[in-house]
Design a protein around this motif. Structure first.
Motif, PDB file in Angstrom:
ATOM      1  N   PRO A 145       0.814  -1.230   0.000  1.00 32.83           N
ATOM      2  CA  PRO A 145       0.000   0.000   0.000  1.00 32.83           C
ATOM      3  C   PRO A 145       0.844   1.274   0.000  1.00 32.83           C
ATOM      4  CG  PRO A 145      -0.859  -1.587   1.571  1.00 32.83           C
ATOM      5  CD  PRO A 145       0.462  -2.108   1.126  1.00 32.83           C
ATOM      6  N   THR A 146       1.986   1.240   0.697  1.00 35.80           N
ATOM      7  CA  THR A 146       2.873   2.410   0.701  1.00 35.80           C
ATOM      8  C   THR A 146       3.380   2.714  -0.701  1.00 35.80           C
ATOM      9  OG1 THR A 146       3.565   1.927   2.967  1.00 35.80           O
ATOM     10  CG2 THR A 146       5.000   3.372   1.671  1.00 35.80           C
ATOM     11  N   MET A 147       3.794   1.655  -1.421  1.00 31.48           N
ATOM     12  CA  MET A 147       4.297   1.865  -2.776  1.00 31.48           C
ATOM     13  C   MET A 147       3.184   2.318  -3.707  1.00 31.48           C
ATOM     14  SD  MET A 147       6.695   2.104  -4.816  1.00 31.48           S
ATOM     15  CE  MET A 147       7.982   1.577  -3.674  1.00 31.48           C
ATOM     16  N   ALA A 148       1.979   1.788  -3.534  1.00 34.66           N
ATOM     17  CA  ALA A 148       0.855   2.204  -4.374  1.00 34.66           C
ATOM     18  C   ALA A 148       0.592   3.705  -4.214  1.00 34.66           C
ATOM     19  CB  ALA A 148      -0.392   1.406  -4.025  1.00 34.66           C
ATOM     20  N   GLN A 149       0.666   4.196  -2.987  1.00 35.43           N
ATOM     21  CA  GLN A 149       0.450   5.626  -2.743  1.00 35.43           C
ATOM     22  C   GLN A 149       1.555   6.460  -3.395  1.00 35.43           C
ATOM     23  OE1 GLN A 149       0.199   6.002   1.496  1.00 35.43           O
ATOM     24  NE2 GLN A 149      -1.809   5.003   1.640  1.00 35.43           N
ATOM     25  N   ARG A 150       2.792   5.979  -3.338  1.00 25.36           N
ATOM     26  CA  ARG A 150       3.895   6.707  -3.966  1.00 25.36           C
ATOM     27  C   ARG A 150       3.683   6.830  -5.472  1.00 25.36           C
ATOM     28  NH1 ARG A 150       9.331   4.120  -1.148  1.00 25.36           N
ATOM     29  NH2 ARG A 150       8.881   4.745   0.996  1.00 25.36           N
ATOM     30  N   LEU A 151       3.232   5.760  -6.091  1.00 25.80           N
ATOM     31  CA  LEU A 151       3.018   5.788  -7.533  1.00 25.80           C
ATOM     32  C   LEU A 151       1.898   6.748  -7.907  1.00 25.80           C
ATOM     33  CD1 LEU A 151       3.381   1.970  -8.262  1.00 25.80           C
ATOM     34  CD2 LEU A 151       4.935   3.763  -9.022  1.00 25.80           C
TER      35      LEU A 151
END
Length: 401
Positions: A145-151
């Motif tokens: 989820p953290t990486m999804a938000q960054r993208l």
């Protein structure tokens, strides 16, 4: 035609197709969706019609048509302007600038200084490699989820800040270089885990960068690093597809042409005397490549290089690799003390290194538990098989060191 044929084209051409569509559309999300739709269509049509003579051209044309259809359906003034631009794109003159390759251009565009460094790398991996958010998150050792938000934030930043999709000027290249090198190396590492096409793409991009920026020693260092690691590909897996670790590899199977090319580049870096992280890592791999046997490895020199790498680019992963060298020079006890201090609980390599050190110290039961944790965390099947084999050998063997 089988589904793996489409998957092979996806791995080879996804990045190029997205790069072309992003330049035509100026919209990352629309470009991604159009290319994904094109591959979905290929899965349906190619089994009946066969793979077209130019799979990449078919995908790009189909994706462009999908994008036009979507813009027409939206029927807004802005989308009609975008549709008109897209329809006329094939006749437009080529964009001028120092970067000619479509994929390399997209990397430099995504590595705009307005974006956070990690966002630049993650977004480029998503666009060029077609990697899932989960795989990118694993590469960064962060939750999905953290990486999804960054993208999402990175795409929004590009859109809202109106960052142009254009060829960077010569003046723009140096300030974006570190992000570009990081992206190329992550593409290579992702491929080394099981996708040779990604490794080939990373090496191709590395050679292009070396031609584009021949006076940048870190570019030379990255290319040398990738060549030296790639030289061991044939020796890295056994007949059953299991991982063969560096000390166990048959060095006669290493690609000596790649070794020679990589070592020559390392020597060129040394003559410049402007050390950086990729050059130091390449030098470490060159020391491994110099040794005729695992026992003949100059671990003292490797430890000195890791000390230098720690000074210029400290990180927990560098500290873990340094601990491996410490184990060879000063003993497993000294190394284990260093490993226990690292905050890498979700990284399977830490538990694998810890298990090996515990085994060498005669703490078989603790080593078995560490191997079990490493197996649970490892995603690559070949690595899991290797770790599981080591765990089983401990349960059958005498626990003495």
């Amino acid at each position: 035609m089988r589904q793996p044929d489409v998957e092979a084209v996806f791995r080879q051409e996804y990045g190029r197709a997205v790069a072309v569509l992003v330049r035509f559309l100026g919209d990352i999300d629309l470009a991604e969706e159009a290319v994904q739709d094109a591959f979905t269509t290929a899965l349906t049509r190619w089994p009946e019609t066969g793979v077209p003579p130019s799979p990449a051209g078919w995908i790009i044309t189909t994706a462009r048509n999908r994008a036009v259809d979507r813009l027409r359906r939206e029927s807004t003034r802005e989308s009609r302007h975008a549709e008109a631009a897209l329809l006329h794109a094939p006749d437009a003159p080529p964009e001028e600038g120092p970067v000619r390759d479509e994929r390399l251009r997209l990397i430099f565009t995504c590595c705009h200084p307005a974006l956070a460094p990690q966002a630049r790398i993650a977004l480029t991996l998503r666009l060029l490699g077609g990697l899932t958010t989960a795989r990118i998150a694993a590469a960064f050792l962060v939750p999905e989820p953290t990486m999804a938000q960054r993208l999402v934030r990175a795409k929004a930043k590009i859109r809202n800040a109106r960052i142009p999709y254009r060829v960077p000027s010569d003046a723009d290249l140096p300030e974006r270089l570190q992000g570009v090198l990081a992206v190329v190396y992550l593409i290579f590492n992702e491929g080394y885990g099981g996708s040779p096409e990604l490794c080939a793409e990373a090496l191709r991009l590395g050679r292009l960068l070396a031609e584009l920026m021949p006076d940048e020693p870190e570019v030379t260092g990255l290319l040398a690093l990738m060549l030296l690691v790639e030289s061991r590909r044939e020796a890295r897996l056994d007949a059953d597809g299991g991982l063969v670790t560096l000390p166990e590899q048959d060095r006669g199977r290493w690609d000596r042409d790649l070794v020679a090319e990589g070592q020559a580049l390392v020597r060129r870096c040394l003559r410049r005397n402007r050390p950086g992280p990729y050059q130091i890592q390449a030098a470490i791999q060159a020391v491994h490549s110099d040794a005729p046997t695992a026992e003949g490895t100059d671990w003292g020199q490797i430890l000195q290089l890791y000390d230098q790498l720690t000074a210029v680019a400290p990180s927990p992963v560098v500290a873990l690799n340094r601990a491996v060298a410490v184990a060879e020079v000063q003993g497993p006890g000294e190394a284990l003390a260093l490993v226990e201090e690292l905050d890498l609980a979700g990284y399977h390599v830490l538990h694998a290194v810890r298990a090996d050190l515990l085994r060498r110290l005669g703490r078989a039961e603790d080593a078995v538990r560490a191997y079990e944790t490493a197996v649970e965390l490892a995603e690559n099947p070949a690595e899991r098989a290797c770790l599981e084999r080591r765990r089983r050998s401990l349960t059958r063997a005498d626990p003495a060191p």
